[in-house]
Design a protein around this motif. Structure first.
Motif: not given
Length: 102
Positions: A44-51
């Motif tokens: 799961x992605x844990x931050x916003x705006x991750x490339x």
């Protein structure tokens, strides 16, 4: 008399959906049908705006961005980069491990 008996047996087996010979071998049993398997791990992605990128490193092109909560089916890892398939999005993308909870 024997011909009539053989004809009756053939009609009966055909009517019941039974088959003998080469045609019977072409029918697959339900166990032979492949079953989709769950991924080995979901990150799961844990931050916003991750490339997410086209390869395992900053030298590879950015294909897009994802935000916190986006799930990724883990497919492999090279160094500090995880490759996987975004749920509802592109497949075979790479994200740095710092931005994933796996």
């Amino acid at each position: 008399m024997m011909k009539k008996m053989m004809l009756a047996v053939a009609v009966l087996t055909a009517g019941l959906g039974l088959a003998f010979g080469p045609a019977a071998q072409a029918v697959q049993s339900p166990a032979a049908v492949p079953v989709a398997q769950a991924p080995a791990a979901v990150c799961t992605v844990n931050d916003n705006g991750v490339n997410f990128r086209g390869g395992p490193g900053n030298d590879y092109p950015v294909l897009g961005q994802v935000n916190r909560g986006q799930n990724l089916n883990y497919r492999g890892r090279q160094g500090n980069w995880v490759m996987g398939d975004l749920w509802g999005g592109p497949t075979g993308v790479w994200i740095h491990v710092a931005y994933l909870d796996c």
